[in-house]
Design an enzyme around this catalytic site. Structure first.
Site, PDB file in Angstrom:
ATOM      1  N   ASP A  66       0.678  -1.197   0.887  1.00  0.00           N
ATOM      2  CA  ASP A  66      -0.079   0.048   0.223  1.00  0.00           C
ATOM      3  C   ASP A  66       1.074   1.278   0.475  1.00  0.00           C
ATOM      4  O   ASP A  66       2.253   1.244   0.288  1.00  0.00           O
ATOM      5  CB  ASP A  66      -1.289  -0.263   1.014  1.00  0.00           C
ATOM      6  CG  ASP A  66      -2.043   1.228   1.620  1.00  0.00           C
ATOM      7  OD1 ASP A  66      -2.478   1.773   0.132  1.00  0.00           O
ATOM      8  OD2 ASP A  66      -1.885   1.996   2.731  1.00  0.00           O
ATOM      9  N   SER A  67       0.421   2.333  -0.692  1.00  0.00           N
ATOM     10  CA  SER A  67       1.279   3.483  -0.049  1.00  0.00           C
ATOM     11  C   SER A  67       1.606   4.006   1.749  1.00  0.00           C
ATOM     12  O   SER A  67       2.576   4.151   1.368  1.00  0.00           O
ATOM     13  CB  SER A  67       0.295   5.100  -0.587  1.00  0.00           C
ATOM     14  OG  SER A  67      -0.779   5.285   0.443  1.00  0.00           O
TER      15      SER A  67
ATOM     16  N   CYS B 207      -4.486  -1.647  -2.555  1.00  0.00           N
ATOM     17  CA  CYS B 207      -4.118  -0.405  -2.001  1.00  0.00           C
ATOM     18  C   CYS B 207      -5.176  -0.134  -3.142  1.00  0.00           C
ATOM     19  O   CYS B 207      -5.399  -0.321  -4.521  1.00  0.00           O
ATOM     20  CB  CYS B 207      -2.916   0.631  -2.962  1.00  0.00           C
ATOM     21  SG  CYS B 207      -3.460   2.425  -3.393  1.00  0.00           S
TER      22      CYS B 207
ATOM     23  N   GLU C 292      -2.280   8.215   8.392  1.00  0.00           N
ATOM     24  CA  GLU C 292      -1.168   8.437   8.307  1.00  0.00           C
ATOM     25  C   GLU C 292      -0.139   9.779   9.240  1.00  0.00           C
ATOM     26  O   GLU C 292       1.046   9.114   9.539  1.00  0.00           O
ATOM     27  CB  GLU C 292      -0.204   9.260   6.938  1.00  0.00           C
ATOM     28  CG  GLU C 292      -0.794   8.497   5.411  1.00  0.00           C
ATOM     29  CD  GLU C 292       0.068   7.240   5.436  1.00  0.00           C
ATOM     30  OE1 GLU C 292       1.260   6.785   6.399  1.00  0.00           O
ATOM     31  OE2 GLU C 292      -0.806   5.518   4.982  1.00  0.00           O
TER      32      GLU C 292
ATOM     33  N   CYS D  73     -10.795   2.863   0.958  1.00  0.00           N
ATOM     34  CA  CYS D  73      -9.365   3.221   0.383  1.00  0.00           C
ATOM     35  C   CYS D  73      -9.200   2.146   1.968  1.00  0.00           C
ATOM     36  O   CYS D  73     -10.050   1.918   2.272  1.00  0.00           O
ATOM     37  CB  CYS D  73      -9.499   4.191   0.686  1.00  0.00           C
ATOM     38  SG  CYS D  73      -7.778   4.926   1.654  1.00  0.00           S
TER      39      CYS D  73
ATOM     40  N   HIS E   3      -7.522   2.326   3.576  1.00  0.00           N
ATOM     41  CA  HIS E   3      -7.278   3.567   4.953  1.00  0.00           C
ATOM     42  C   HIS E   3      -8.138   3.520   5.766  1.00  0.00           C
ATOM     43  O   HIS E   3      -8.374   3.825   7.088  1.00  0.00           O
ATOM     44  CB  HIS E   3      -6.616   4.982   4.186  1.00  0.00           C
ATOM     45  CG  HIS E   3      -5.001   5.329   4.513  1.00  0.00           C
ATOM     46  ND1 HIS E   3      -4.183   4.313   3.147  1.00  0.00           N
ATOM     47  CD2 HIS E   3      -4.175   5.121   5.380  1.00  0.00           C
ATOM     48  CE1 HIS E   3      -3.024   4.670   3.436  1.00  0.00           C
ATOM     49  NE2 HIS E   3      -2.466   5.023   4.338  1.00  0.00           N
TER      50      HIS E   3
HETATM   51  N1  DGL Z   1      -4.308   3.036   0.910  1.00  0.00           N
HETATM   52  C1  DGL Z   1      -5.214   3.603  -0.522  1.00  0.00           C
HETATM   53  C2  DGL Z   1      -5.969   3.661  -1.090  1.00  0.00           C
HETATM   54  O1  DGL Z   1      -6.806   2.278  -0.477  1.00  0.00           O
HETATM   55  C3  DGL Z   1      -4.767   5.063  -0.745  1.00  0.00           C
HETATM   56  C4  DGL Z   1      -3.622   5.986   0.070  1.00  0.00           C
HETATM   57  C5  DGL Z   1      -3.250   7.408  -0.884  1.00  0.00           C
HETATM   58  O2  DGL Z   1      -3.818   8.441  -0.822  1.00  0.00           O
HETATM   59  O3  DGL Z   1      -1.813   7.006  -0.952  1.00  0.00           O
HETATM   60  O4  DGL Z   1      -6.240   4.088  -2.039  1.00  0.00           O
END
Ligand code: DGL
Length: 272
Positions: free
Chosen positions: A11-12, A75, A155, A187, A189
């Site tokens: 993931d990011s 991600c 984050e 997402c 996150h």
């Molecule tokens: N967790 C990531 C997703 O599911 C992206 C988060 C980011 O913007 O870096 O899209």
């Protein structure tokens, strides 16, 4: 291909840990290598071609340096940008989060009124609209909405508080007025913000995350490919971050739990 090789998940940043948790809970004997590209997060506001390059670079790293037997693109933004290309490029099976999350939302919704929230990159890519039209025979028309700013809270290690609630109220207003019965957290996150999101959309809306469904997809794929670890053992876990590793371990441990007591560093070469 050996069963003993690890599963790679990336993931990011911290978001994919929601998927890693589900994979580790479902498949405790499997070794897992998790990569968080915290040096280059957030992916959401970037151009998709740039995210695609990052995803290819991480995939090469996990396949070549860590010899993973299966890769989970945990991600949504990276999956929207690069899943098809990655699947063609590498020989190991690749699983994304968009189809499993979409299927979970379709299964849960009673009215077919489904909201999907994600990053700007994911929502603008149209990947969820395509996934819904491919997977739902009832012609579900999801309401898709970008939520810029949510990822940054996670984050920073903030998953509650007044500022988050103010942002959530502003961003989620179209979802609230659309009377959805299901909200897909598109997402990885966002499950960390579920309390604030739930507070804003109301307890009658079911929040769906792709994590569990993705873990089931991983288990099925490993089983079908003859790659599932057979003996009962405690799987090894390796966490790698391209950013500040002590921050990654500190926040990661808070979000994920004690297994993430330390992280290894990976530095991208200056040209990347
Ligand atoms: N967790 C990531 C997703 O599911 C992206 C988060 C980011 O913007 O870096 O899209």
């Amino acid at each position: 291909m050996s069963r003993e090789k690890p599963i790679g998940i990336f993931d990011s940043g911290f978001g994919g840990l929601t998927v890693a948790r589900a994979v580790m809970d479902l498949l405790p004997s499997e070794d897992v290598v998790y990569f968080g590209d915290t040096a280059r997060y957030p992916y959401g506001p970037r151009e998709l071609h740039e995210v695609r390059e990052f995803a290819i670079e991480i995939t090469d790293y996990l396949v070549n340096e860590h010899d993973v037997k299966l890769l989970v693109v945990a991600c949504n933004t990276a999956a929207a940008a690069a899943l098809d290309e990655l699947s063609e490029k590498v020989s190991v099976p690749i699983i994304g989060v968009i189809a499993p999350g979409t299927q979970a939302a379709i299964d849960v919704s009673e009215t077919g009124r489904i909201g999907v929230i994600g990053t700007v990159g994911t929502i603008n890519s149209g990947a969820y609209l395509r996934a819904f039209s491919e997977l739902s025979n009832a012609q579900v028309e999801p309401l898709t909405l970008a939520c810029p700013g949510f990822v940054e809270f996670v984050e920073r290690g903030e998953s509650s508080g007044e500022q988050l609630l103010i942002l959530a109220e502003r961003l989620l207003a179209p979802i609230v007025s659309a009377s959805v019965d299901t909200l897909l957290l598109g997402c990885t996150h966002y499950p960390y913000l579920a309390r604030a999101i739930g507070q804003v959309v109301g307890s009658e809306v079911v929040l769906v995350s792709s994590a569990d469904e993705t873990a089931f997809a991983v288990a099925r794929k490993l089983n079908d490919s003859g790659l599932l670890v057979e003996e009962e053992k405690e799987g090894k876990r390796v966490f790698i971050s391209s950013g500040d590793v002590s921050w990654f371990a500190e926040v990661g441990q808070r979000l994920f739990g004690p297994e993430l007591a330390s992280a290894q560093a990976h530095e991208w070469s200056p040209s990347t």
